[in-house]
Design a protein around this motif. Structure first.
Motif, PDB file in Angstrom:
ATOM      1  N   UNK A 114     -45.543 105.369 -14.803  1.00 10.04           N
ATOM      2  CA  UNK A 114     -45.553 103.919 -14.560  1.00 10.04           C
ATOM      3  C   UNK A 114     -44.196 103.437 -14.064  1.00 10.04           C
ATOM      4  N   UNK A 115     -43.138 104.131 -14.474  1.00  9.72           N
ATOM      5  CA  UNK A 115     -41.778 103.715 -14.149  1.00  9.72           C
ATOM      6  C   UNK A 115     -41.006 104.893 -13.585  1.00  9.72           C
ATOM      7  N   UNK A 116     -40.102 104.597 -12.685  1.00  8.19           N
ATOM      8  CA  UNK A 116     -39.254 105.657 -12.137  1.00  8.19           C
ATOM      9  C   UNK A 116     -38.135 105.954 -13.137  1.00  8.19           C
ATOM     10  N   UNK A 117     -37.537 107.119 -13.005  1.00  4.43           N
ATOM     11  CA  UNK A 117     -36.403 107.483 -13.860  1.00  4.43           C
ATOM     12  C   UNK A 117     -35.241 106.519 -13.645  1.00  4.43           C
ATOM     13  N   UNK A 118     -35.066 106.051 -12.422  1.00  2.01           N
ATOM     14  CA  UNK A 118     -34.012 105.075 -12.137  1.00  2.01           C
ATOM     15  C   UNK A 118     -34.277 103.782 -12.904  1.00  2.01           C
ATOM     16  N   UNK A 119     -35.507 103.287 -12.882  1.00  4.76           N
ATOM     17  CA  UNK A 119     -35.824 102.058 -13.627  1.00  4.76           C
ATOM     18  C   UNK A 119     -35.532 102.234 -15.114  1.00  4.76           C
ATOM     19  N   UNK A 120     -35.935 103.364 -15.658  1.00  6.00           N
ATOM     20  CA  UNK A 120     -35.778 103.620 -17.093  1.00  6.00           C
ATOM     21  C   UNK A 120     -34.308 103.741 -17.477  1.00  6.00           C
ATOM     22  N   UNK A 121     -33.552 104.480 -16.704  1.00  6.99           N
ATOM     23  CA  UNK A 121     -32.213 104.872 -17.126  1.00  6.99           C
ATOM     24  C   UNK A 121     -31.061 104.138 -16.441  1.00  6.99           C
ATOM     25  N   UNK A 122     -31.336 103.358 -15.388  1.00  7.74           N
ATOM     26  CA  UNK A 122     -30.220 102.772 -14.655  1.00  7.74           C
ATOM     27  C   UNK A 122     -30.316 101.274 -14.387  1.00  7.74           C
ATOM     28  N   UNK A 123     -31.506 100.717 -14.247  1.00 15.77           N
ATOM     29  CA  UNK A 123     -31.628  99.306 -13.861  1.00 15.77           C
ATOM     30  C   UNK A 123     -30.922  98.386 -14.853  1.00 15.77           C
ATOM     31  N   UNK A 168     -38.735  94.333 -18.733  1.00 16.21           N
ATOM     32  CA  UNK A 168     -39.218  95.170 -19.810  1.00 16.21           C
ATOM     33  C   UNK A 168     -39.859  96.452 -19.335  1.00 16.21           C
ATOM     34  N   UNK A 169     -39.530  97.527 -20.029  1.00 19.63           N
ATOM     35  CA  UNK A 169     -40.161  98.822 -19.793  1.00 19.63           C
ATOM     36  C   UNK A 169     -40.678  99.298 -21.144  1.00 19.63           C
ATOM     37  N   UNK A 170     -41.984  99.266 -21.286  1.00 21.63           N
ATOM     38  CA  UNK A 170     -42.645  99.565 -22.554  1.00 21.63           C
ATOM     39  C   UNK A 170     -43.152 101.003 -22.555  1.00 21.63           C
ATOM     40  N   UNK A 171     -42.594 101.806 -23.443  1.00 17.06           N
ATOM     41  CA  UNK A 171     -43.017 103.196 -23.635  1.00 17.06           C
ATOM     42  C   UNK A 171     -43.165 103.947 -22.308  1.00 17.06           C
ATOM     43  N   UNK A 172     -42.065 104.188 -21.636  1.00 21.30           N
ATOM     44  CA  UNK A 172     -42.148 104.808 -20.306  1.00 21.30           C
ATOM     45  C   UNK A 172     -42.719 106.226 -20.310  1.00 21.30           C
ATOM     46  N   UNK A 173     -42.677 106.893 -21.443  1.00 26.94           N
ATOM     47  CA  UNK A 173     -43.191 108.265 -21.488  1.00 26.94           C
ATOM     48  C   UNK A 173     -44.511 108.366 -22.259  1.00 26.94           C
ATOM     49  N   UNK A 174     -45.209 107.260 -22.381  1.00 23.24           N
ATOM     50  CA  UNK A 174     -46.521 107.262 -23.033  1.00 23.24           C
ATOM     51  C   UNK A 174     -47.472 108.108 -22.186  1.00 23.24           C
ATOM     52  N   UNK A 175     -48.047 109.168 -22.776  1.00 24.16           N
ATOM     53  CA  UNK A 175     -48.911 110.055 -21.986  1.00 24.16           C
ATOM     54  C   UNK A 175     -50.176 109.366 -21.466  1.00 24.16           C
ATOM     55  N   UNK A 176     -50.543 108.232 -22.049  1.00 25.51           N
ATOM     56  CA  UNK A 176     -51.714 107.500 -21.554  1.00 25.51           C
ATOM     57  C   UNK A 176     -51.443 106.841 -20.197  1.00 25.51           C
ATOM     58  N   UNK A 177     -50.168 106.582 -19.915  1.00 26.98           N
ATOM     59  CA  UNK A 177     -49.800 105.880 -18.687  1.00 26.98           C
ATOM     60  C   UNK A 177     -48.655 106.614 -17.989  1.00 26.98           C
ATOM     61  N   UNK A 178     -48.902 107.799 -17.469  1.00 29.17           N
ATOM     62  CA  UNK A 178     -47.807 108.571 -16.872  1.00 29.17           C
ATOM     63  C   UNK A 178     -47.299 107.932 -15.579  1.00 29.17           C
TER      64      UNK A 178
END
Length: 183
Positions: free
Chosen positions: A40-49, A28-38
């Motif tokens: 937290x995830x790499x772009x690869x994790x978000x878009x490719x894993x 799970x990747x929860x709100x990867x672009x939440x400004x409160x938690x910058x």
């Protein structure tokens, strides 16, 4: 399988995310672009894993066109009742309490003006999400009518009811009111 949820805030998206994540044993990747938690995830994790579910909120509008290209399944989630969605967002924002039970009270005229602005904003957001081509579902379909649950299960091949309790209306955060019409 890669699944994305693109949703309005306060639409049951976290409950839906947890239901899908646990039912299908996905990362799970929860709100990867939440400004409160910058970051937290790499772009690869978000878009490719592989075997991942990502929950995006509408504030991430600039990536909406990229989502269908990078995910096998996309769920567009809205909330039909703009009043209750606005009240929920107003309460959560004001108190910085996002995932706990609460009772909503509207006490002053300033809040009424802000509430009307939020209702208008949510209506625009809802229409924007509904304009996206793909699998559409609403908070009310899932939590009140429950017709959305079999649709979701069929769409992404969930064959277990072990985690269905995540979508039980008894677990909603707001405790003082049920479904109401707009003012």
């Amino acid at each position: 399988m890669r699944i994305a949820i693109y949703a309005q805030a306060r639409s049951g998206s976290t409950a839906l995310y947890n239901y899908i994540k646990d039912s299908l044993s996905l990362k799970g990747i929860l709100e990867p672009y939440n400004p409160k938690f910058p970051n937290r995830f790499s772009e690869k994790e978000i878009w490719e894993d592989k075997n991942t579910i990502v929950k995006f909120l509408i504030r991430d509008a600039d990536i909406v066109k990229k989502i269908p290209e990078k995910f096998d399944k996309v769920i567009y989630l809205t909330r039909d009742n703009d009043l209750e969605g606005a009240e929920s967002l107003m309460y959560a924002t004001k108190n910085d309490i996002w995932h706990e039970s609460y009772t909503y009270t509207l006490r002053d005229k300033k809040n009424k003006l802000s509430l009307k602005e939020l209702i208008t904003s949510r209506s625009i957001q809802k229409n924007y999400i509904k304009s996206q081509k793909g699998f559409q579902i609403s908070y009310e379909d899932i939590f009140y009518d429950t017709v959305g649950i079999p649709k979701i299960n069929n769409y992404i091949n969930i064959n277990t009811d072990e985690f269905l309790h995540y979508l039980d209306i008894k677990n909603k955060y707001r405790k003082d009111k049920t479904n109401r019409n707009l003012i």
